[in-house]
Scaffold this motif. Structure first.
Motif, mmCIF file in Angstrom:
data_model
loop_
_atom_site.group_PDB
_atom_site.id
_atom_site.type_symbol
_atom_site.label_atom_id
_atom_site.label_comp_id
_atom_site.label_asym_id
_atom_site.label_seq_id
_atom_site.Cartn_x
_atom_site.Cartn_y
_atom_site.Cartn_z
ATOM 1 N N GLY A 1 0.276 11.136 -6.463
ATOM 2 C CA GLY A 1 1.602 11.732 -6.494
ATOM 3 C C GLY A 1 2.105 11.891 -7.913
ATOM 4 O O GLY A 1 1.343 11.784 -8.889
ATOM 5 N N GLY B 1 -1.061 2.033 3.872
ATOM 6 C CA GLY B 1 -1.532 3.073 2.956
ATOM 7 C C GLY B 1 -2.001 2.505 1.642
ATOM 8 O O GLY B 1 -1.193 2.160 0.774
ATOM 9 N N GLY C 1 1.477 3.349 0.708
ATOM 10 C CA GLY C 1 1.191 4.758 0.458
ATOM 11 C C GLY C 1 1.631 5.731 1.520
ATOM 12 O O GLY C 1 1.797 6.921 1.246
ATOM 13 N N LEU C 2 1.815 5.268 2.756
ATOM 14 C CA LEU C 2 2.177 6.180 3.853
ATOM 15 C C LEU C 2 3.695 6.285 3.939
ATOM 16 O O LEU C 2 4.349 5.756 4.842
ATOM 17 N N CYS D 1 -1.945 10.518 0.800
ATOM 18 C CA CYS D 1 -2.407 9.144 0.959
ATOM 19 C C CYS D 1 -3.690 9.163 1.777
ATOM 20 O O CYS D 1 -3.741 9.762 2.860
ATOM 21 N N ALA E 1 -6.314 11.487 -3.423
ATOM 22 C CA ALA E 1 -6.042 10.432 -2.451
ATOM 23 C C ALA E 1 -7.289 10.038 -1.677
ATOM 24 O O ALA E 1 -7.331 8.979 -1.052
ATOM 25 N N THR F 1 -0.428 13.750 4.264
ATOM 26 C CA THR F 1 0.405 14.366 3.240
ATOM 27 C C THR F 1 1.879 14.285 3.664
ATOM 28 O O THR F 1 2.328 15.054 4.507
ATOM 29 N N GLU G 1 -4.288 3.827 -0.802
ATOM 30 C CA GLU G 1 -4.543 4.644 -1.998
ATOM 31 C C GLU G 1 -3.746 5.937 -1.922
ATOM 32 O O GLU G 1 -3.735 6.611 -0.889
ATOM 33 N N VAL G 2 -3.067 6.256 -3.009
ATOM 34 C CA VAL G 2 -2.155 7.394 -3.010
ATOM 35 C C VAL G 2 -2.358 8.243 -4.263
ATOM 36 O O VAL G 2 -2.952 7.817 -5.249
ATOM 37 N N ILE H 1 5.187 10.718 -3.355
ATOM 38 C CA ILE H 1 3.809 10.691 -2.875
ATOM 39 C C ILE H 1 3.396 12.061 -2.355
ATOM 40 O O ILE H 1 4.057 12.647 -1.492
#
Length: 319
Positions: A65, A60, A91-92, A35, A116, A318, A62-63, A32
């Motif tokens: 990567g 989280g 996502g986190l 996020c 993101a 990030t 939406e991501v 990732i």
């Protein structure tokens, strides 16, 4: 790996060290890069969001990567591809596993921080204004919460679709952000009468409302016949009670929108919308506004910026 998790038994959300997940059938694993935070994350922490998983889970929605592992049934040619994905959770963290069919390949020039910040906010506004409200060139659009994560994108997209855009936000600094995004008229929700200003500008054809409460009531009273009101969210904490008799008299439509819900019953609406939006980005027609970029260790600080409305546009984490 590190993951910012919502924990059971009312424990505070926190970063934990967990096993790196393995992708299942139809999934990819992302390293990732960024996020985006959303108001829905605050609701998930409190267990008040419509799609809150059972804790413990990694927050989280939406991501963006790089695909670095593929599960069974996924084409290995995807390895190394830069993508964005709306996963709803997960996502986190340093790594996350997501459905391969939800991954959207990024334009070469799009950084992870932009990606993101893109899907939920721009997707919500585009589906709302285009698919739901059928906004037409020359119509007047009022955007409430116009400097927030979704509101600012509604200003941009409204202008892109040819509307006259009235931006409503609290304070000169936030209004300046909305003006830069293309707003034609500005209303300070702290000091001005929303209804009177909108009526003086000829009334409203479409209202984009992620706020609710008293601002909804003021906008409702400034609507023209056959206006469409988009109920996006209730950041004020007050869900409006709509007088149906007034809807009848003015032939007004109130349209609810939960963007993520389309993934379950009509995903083509989202995929078509995102194709349009990423094309607009590649053509330089959209410019995501990220007011804060923070490391994973400062996720709580980022969420507090959302809760206290001290951010504009998006807050991005990030790992």
């Amino acid at each position: 790996m590190r993951a910012f998790q919502v924990l059971p038994d009312a424990q505070p959300a926190a970063i934990r060290t967990v096993d790196t997940p393995e992708p299942k059938e139809g999934e990819v694993r992302l390293e990732i890069g960024a996020c985006g935070l959303n108001f829905a994350d605050l609701l998930m922490i409190k267990g008040e969001y419509q799609d809150t998983p059972e804790p413990p889970f990694t927050l989280g929605m939406e991501v963006a990567g790089t695909i670095e592992a593929c599960g069974p049934g996924v084409d290995k040619a995807l390895l190394g591809r830069r993508v964005a994905v709306f996963g709803g959770q997960g996502g986190l963290a340093d790594y996350g596993c997501f459905p391969a069919d939800r991954c959207v390949t990024l334009p070469d020039a799009m950084p992870f921080t932009d990606a993101a910040a893109f899907q939920v906010a721009y997707g919500t506004s585009h589906v709302a204004l285009d698919h739901k409200a059928r906004l037409q060139p020359g119509e007047t659009l009022l955007v409430l919460g116009a400097a927030g994560g979704v509101g600012l994108t509604a200003v941009e997209i409204g202008k892109q679709m040819g509307a006259t855009v009235i931006a409503c936000a609290r304070g000169a600094d936030k209004l300046a952000v909305a003006e830069k995004a293309g707003a034609d008229h500005l209303i300070d929700a702290k000091t001005e009468d929303i209804r009177e200003r909108c009526k003086a500008l000829g009334g409203l054809d479409v209202v984009y409302d992620p706020v609710g409460g008293d601002q909804f009531k003021s906008a409702f009273r400034a609507c023209n016949p056959e206006a469409r009101i988009l109920a996006i969210g209730f950041a004020s904490g007050e869900v409006p009670q709509i007088p149906a008799n007034h809807l009848l008299v003015k032939n007004i439509s109130v349209l609810g929108l939960y963007w993520g819900g389309y993934l379950k019953f009509r995903p083509q609406v989202i995929s078509d919308s995102l194709a349009t939006l990423f094309g607009w980005y590649a053509d330089g027609k959209l410019k995501p506004h990220v007011s804060h970029t923070l490391p994973l260790e400062q996720t709580l600080d980022g969420l507090e910026l959302l809760r206290t409305r001290k951010s504009t546009g998006k807050v991005v984490i990030t790992p």
